[in-house]
Scaffold this active site. Sequence first.
Site, PDB file in Angstrom:
ATOM      1  CD  GLU A   1      45.582  55.184  54.793  1.00  0.00           C
ATOM      2  OE1 GLU A   1      46.775  54.795  55.856  1.00  0.00           O
ATOM      3  OE2 GLU A   1      45.120  54.008  53.782  1.00  0.00           O
TER       4      GLU A   1
ATOM      5  CD  GLU B   1      44.633  50.285  58.864  1.00  0.00           C
ATOM      6  OE1 GLU B   1      44.369  50.780  58.115  1.00  0.00           O
ATOM      7  OE2 GLU B   1      44.884  49.068  59.045  1.00  0.00           O
TER       8      GLU B   1
HETATM    9  O1  G3I Z   1      56.837  43.940  46.727  1.00  0.00           O
HETATM   10  C1  G3I Z   1      56.329  43.026  46.707  1.00  0.00           C
HETATM   11  C2  G3I Z   1      56.628  42.147  45.152  1.00  0.00           C
HETATM   12  O2  G3I Z   1      58.474  42.085  45.231  1.00  0.00           O
HETATM   13  C3  G3I Z   1      56.383  40.227  45.637  1.00  0.00           C
HETATM   14  O3  G3I Z   1      57.077  40.020  44.955  1.00  0.00           O
HETATM   15  C4  G3I Z   1      54.795  40.795  45.990  1.00  0.00           C
HETATM   16  C5  G3I Z   1      54.276  39.299  45.684  1.00  0.00           C
HETATM   17  O4  G3I Z   1      53.966  39.596  47.754  1.00  0.00           O
HETATM   18  O5  G3I Z   1      54.948  41.148  47.267  1.00  0.00           O
HETATM   19  C6  G3I Z   1      54.861  43.189  46.838  1.00  0.00           C
HETATM   20  O6  G3I Z   1      54.544  43.334  48.286  1.00  0.00           O
HETATM   21  C7  G3I Z   1      53.246  44.016  47.930  1.00  0.00           C
HETATM   22  C8  G3I Z   1      52.702  45.587  48.216  1.00  0.00           C
HETATM   23  O7  G3I Z   1      51.412  46.107  48.627  1.00  0.00           O
HETATM   24  C9  G3I Z   1      53.565  46.232  47.141  1.00  0.00           C
HETATM   25  O8  G3I Z   1      52.800  46.004  46.089  1.00  0.00           O
HETATM   26  C10 G3I Z   1      52.356  43.095  49.687  1.00  0.00           C
HETATM   27  O9  G3I Z   1      53.225  42.163  49.556  1.00  0.00           O
HETATM   28  C11 G3I Z   1      51.788  43.760  50.448  1.00  0.00           C
HETATM   29  O10 G3I Z   1      51.306  43.364  51.237  1.00  0.00           O
HETATM   30  C12 G3I Z   1      51.268  45.078  49.703  1.00  0.00           C
HETATM   31  O11 G3I Z   1      50.302  46.017  50.270  1.00  0.00           O
HETATM   32  C13 G3I Z   1      50.070  46.800  50.766  1.00  0.00           C
HETATM   33  C14 G3I Z   1      49.568  47.113  52.157  1.00  0.00           C
HETATM   34  O12 G3I Z   1      48.832  48.510  52.726  1.00  0.00           O
HETATM   35  C15 G3I Z   1      50.051  46.374  53.344  1.00  0.00           C
HETATM   36  O13 G3I Z   1      51.088  47.233  53.597  1.00  0.00           O
HETATM   37  C16 G3I Z   1      49.086  47.617  50.016  1.00  0.00           C
HETATM   38  O14 G3I Z   1      49.914  48.073  48.200  1.00  0.00           O
HETATM   39  C17 G3I Z   1      49.244  49.265  50.078  1.00  0.00           C
HETATM   40  O15 G3I Z   1      47.951  49.540  49.603  1.00  0.00           O
HETATM   41  C18 G3I Z   1      48.190  48.836  51.948  1.00  0.00           C
HETATM   42  O16 G3I Z   1      47.758  49.867  52.372  1.00  0.00           O
HETATM   43  C19 G3I Z   1      46.710  50.102  53.534  1.00  0.00           C
HETATM   44  C20 G3I Z   1      47.115  51.072  54.217  1.00  0.00           C
HETATM   45  O17 G3I Z   1      49.019  51.022  54.718  1.00  0.00           O
HETATM   46  C21 G3I Z   1      46.475  51.405  55.612  1.00  0.00           C
HETATM   47  N1  G3I Z   1      45.786  51.579  55.319  1.00  0.00           N
HETATM   48  C22 G3I Z   1      44.413  50.646  54.718  1.00  0.00           C
HETATM   49  C23 G3I Z   1      46.300  50.751  53.243  1.00  0.00           C
HETATM   50  C24 G3I Z   1      45.236  49.385  52.305  1.00  0.00           C
HETATM   51  O18 G3I Z   1      45.125  48.032  52.458  1.00  0.00           O
END
Ligand code: G3I
Length: 349
Positions: free
Chosen positions: A260, A145
């Site tokens: 994705e 991105e």
């Molecule tokens: O694992 C921690 C947990 O321990 C904690 O209690 C909780 C609350 O803060 O957060 C959890 O981590 C989260 C993680 O997902 C696991 O579920 C992160 O905060 C959260 O930011 C993360 O979101 C991910 C996001 O990317 C940011 O990295 C999404 O799962 C994931 O589906 C999303 O994927 C992105 C691709 O990388 C790039 N393209 C878009 C796609 C969707 O947004």
Amino acid sequence: MPTRRAALRAGAAVLAAGAAPARAASRPVALGSAAEIGAFRSDPRYREALKRYCDIVVPMNDLKWDALRHERAGFDFAGADEIVAFAEANGKALRGHTLLWGEALPPWVGEMTTRAEAERELTRHIEVVVDRYKGRIATWDVVNEVIKYDPTSGGPWRDTVWQRLLGPEHVEIAFRTAARTDPKARLVLNDFHFEERDPGAAARRAVALDICRRLRDKGIPIHGLGMQAHLYAERTIDTEGLQRFMRDLDGLGLDVEITELDVIDWKMPADAALRDKHAAALVASFLGAVASAKRPKAIVTWGLTDRYSWVGETFPRKDGARARPLPLDADYRPKPMLAVLERYRRGTG
Ligand code: G3I
């Protein structure tokens, strides 16, 4: 919310658009999914589904900077190592996501102030991470991105800490460093919003080609383009635009990967069967457009089951119904979308 009639009409249009383009080559296409560590650790059905339906596994979040680099000095590979070991134990190939992104960054990255500091940290990060999985992670989303959402105004680059401190060269530094560290790894530029029939998507396709061409012209290794393909159920696939895009990628000698895939159905009627049928038709239309001009190297969904997906959290439905973005429902039952994907896996797509 479109009426049921409108949705059925839309479905018919997608079906009409989805069929027909003759296939470039119908050899099996590797199918894969992202694995989210929480579900992976807590839900045995999740791991079973990865084993059953996937040739490729991608750690969804554990190779991102915020998971690996809580502290500036160190690296936390716990989650990534777990998913990599699982994939290797089950004969699955691995994709790495992602070495450079403007999001999912630990706070200390925002404290960097100089070009030299940013280049030093970026280079060290990529060297350590790629070296750890050398010969094990076959393909890397080197950058994710980096293209501005609407590149038609104010330049093509997304406003990130890397762009601010390193300028456009941040992409070159990332690819050069990854290639030097693991010369055998396939290196991919990953981005989204290439699929739809709108000026923004067309402009993004042009920018993506331009970035790839510049890397090529500078002799910096790049092997493919990753289309995230988070598809909006109410939007139309630009079949001709995608076919041209695939031919242009061919012209640059680059592969295409679907990285994705899921369907965002928050604007669809609540009826689950209708949503599933529409989502399958949309995925068939998209993959049909791509494969009619270029065989994708891989098709990866952003999860497998509706039980765990970012879609419901990010695009909540007004009616509170659960989003249905993925090939398996919340109880791991196959949906029509899975049949579409498995046709590609068998090479009859
Ligand atoms: O694992 C921690 C947990 O321990 C904690 O209690 C909780 C609350 O803060 O957060 C959890 O981590 C989260 C993680 O997902 C696991 O579920 C992160 O905060 C959260 O930011 C993360 O979101 C991910 C996001 O990317 C940011 O990295 C999404 O799962 C994931 O589906 C999303 O994927 C992105 C691709 O990388 C790039 N393209 C878009 C796609 C969707 O947004």
